[in-house]
Design an enzyme around this catalytic site. Sequence first.
Site, PDB file in Angstrom:
ATOM      1  CB  CYS A  77      41.770  36.980  41.028  1.00  0.00           C
ATOM      2  SG  CYS A  77      41.433  35.712  39.787  1.00  0.00           S
ATOM      3  CG  HIS A 175      37.143  38.612  40.949  1.00  0.00           C
ATOM      4  ND1 HIS A 175      38.145  39.468  40.557  1.00  0.00           N
ATOM      5  CD2 HIS A 175      37.368  37.447  40.310  1.00  0.00           C
ATOM      6  CE1 HIS A 175      38.939  38.846  39.696  1.00  0.00           C
ATOM      7  NE2 HIS A 175      38.491  37.612  39.541  1.00  0.00           N
ATOM      8  CD  GLU A 177      36.953  42.649  41.956  1.00  0.00           C
ATOM      9  OE1 GLU A 177      37.435  42.170  40.920  1.00  0.00           O
ATOM     10  OE2 GLU A 177      37.253  42.234  43.096  1.00  0.00           O
TER      11      GLU A 177
END
Length: 193
Positions: A77, A175, A177
């Site tokens: 990001c 993202h 994650e």
Amino acid sequence: MSVVIIDYGAGNIKSIQFAFKRLGIDAKLSNNPEVIQSAERVIFPGVGEASSAMKMLKESGLDVLIPKLKQPVLGICLGMQLMCNSTEEGNTKGLGIFNVYVKRFSNAVKVPQMGWNTINKLSSNLFKNIDEDAFLYLVHSFYAEMCQEAIASTFYELKYASALQKDNFYGVQFHPEKSSIVGEQLLKNFLEL
């Protein structure tokens, strides 16, 4: 395998650590240059505003260290955006790893882009076992323009580079994650590069 997440006060660190824990990796958080340099993999996260994040990098000397790293580095990001030449956010000069500029979406679309979107034109081992048009999670108001270093693209108002690669440096706008199974596969691929 030793994974270090660069700690410079601008990152969604916990969810990244949890994502690696699910892969059996205890990712350490550090701003110590020696610890970062000796890691086998480095994560350069980022959530927040570009100019203040760059200020924190400069204060800790990490702005000089990061471009010199030799192991695989993954910017996530804002981390990816700071690896570019510059960003319109706060008119901030970046680290210049990727030869591309970061611009703001216009007000013709809802800003920030928030939610799931697809990635296409995948051209890197970072996307091994990930399908074209796979959905990943994004939250951002600024984007990297399409360029030679683009290894994936996404459409939101226009086509932009949602992933970049140059040598040992990788960057993703989304993202991983927070991107379920696809994001987990991408992190696994990063570990295997």
